[in-house]
Enzyme design. Structure first.
Site, mmCIF file in Angstrom:
data_model
loop_
_atom_site.group_PDB
_atom_site.id
_atom_site.type_symbol
_atom_site.label_atom_id
_atom_site.label_comp_id
_atom_site.label_asym_id
_atom_site.label_seq_id
_atom_site.Cartn_x
_atom_site.Cartn_y
_atom_site.Cartn_z
ATOM 1 N N SER A 82 28.394 40.302 35.227
ATOM 2 C CA SER A 82 28.130 40.123 33.807
ATOM 3 C C SER A 82 28.699 41.307 33.026
ATOM 4 C CB SER A 82 26.617 40.021 33.583
ATOM 5 O OG SER A 82 26.344 39.786 32.230
ATOM 6 N N GLU A 130 30.572 31.811 24.919
ATOM 7 C CA GLU A 130 29.908 32.968 24.323
ATOM 8 C C GLU A 130 30.950 33.959 23.821
ATOM 9 O OE1 GLU A 130 27.177 36.849 25.392
ATOM 10 O OE2 GLU A 130 27.362 35.271 26.888
ATOM 11 N N ASP A 190 30.452 30.557 31.546
ATOM 12 C CA ASP A 190 29.220 31.087 32.140
ATOM 13 C C ASP A 190 28.805 30.361 33.411
ATOM 14 O OD1 ASP A 190 27.174 33.088 32.058
ATOM 15 O OD2 ASP A 190 25.764 31.474 31.616
ATOM 16 N N HIS A 194 28.422 31.269 38.712
ATOM 17 C CA HIS A 194 28.534 32.080 37.487
ATOM 18 C C HIS A 194 30.003 32.451 37.335
ATOM 19 C CE1 HIS A 194 27.551 35.010 34.430
ATOM 20 N NE2 HIS A 194 28.228 35.928 35.108
ATOM 21 N N ARG A 202 47.478 49.605 42.731
ATOM 22 C CA ARG A 202 48.692 49.545 41.925
ATOM 23 C C ARG A 202 49.563 48.348 42.313
ATOM 24 N NH1 ARG A 202 53.134 54.335 41.034
ATOM 25 N NH2 ARG A 202 54.471 53.133 39.669
ATOM 26 N N LYS A 252 34.758 38.008 31.385
ATOM 27 C CA LYS A 252 35.164 36.642 31.701
ATOM 28 C C LYS A 252 35.349 35.809 30.430
ATOM 29 C CE LYS A 252 31.543 36.146 34.341
ATOM 30 N NZ LYS A 252 31.031 37.530 34.262
#
Length: 143
Positions: A22, A69, A45, A5, A101, A26
């Protein structure tokens, strides 16, 4: 070969693999790299990974070639590359506060191949600049 994924783009012939839960951005980050910086889509995906001669490559699964998507809009159809060598892995975090940081160099292993990994927050306005600075070698390693 394994299927993960993730989302993969090609930027100046360097594969950038986006991983994360999810909803962490991305596809959104890939879309911005494509539309604003001229990157090419490899896969969204789902990404097929394979080790070839000690190097890691990502491939587009046939059923999603060219599809990305665009959350709250629909499925976009883009020109795509079927394969790219992975040069950098970006792990997208849920909260900006989860990031260091000045982080030390990190790596992630896929199929026995170590890839440089950078943790970022997708919805930071400077994310594209940070990715390009890293992929182009402008970042000094922290000691």
């Amino acid at each position: 070969m394994i299927n993960i994924h993730a989302t993969l783009i090609s930027f100046h012939h360097k594969g950038i693999l986006f991983i994360g839960k999810s909803g962490t951005g991305k596809s959104d980050t890939a879309l911005r790299m494509i539309m604003e910086k001229g990157a090419k889509l490899v896969a969204d995906d789902r990404v097929d990974l394979q080790c070839e001669n000690g190097e890691l490559f990502g491939y587009t699964p046939k059923n999603i070639q060219g599809l990305l998507e665009i959350r709250n809009v629909g499925i976009g159809q883009f020109e795509y590359m079927p394969k790219e060598k992975i040069a950098l892995c970006i792990e997208l975090c849920e909260k900006k506060e989860d990031l260091e940081r000045l982080p030390k160099e990190e790596y992630v292993d896929f199929l026995g191949v170590s890839v440089t990994k950078l943790k970022l927050y997708a919805f930071d306005c400077s994310i594209l600049c940070k990715i390009i600075a890293k992929i182009n070698g402008y970042i000094r390693q922290q000691e």
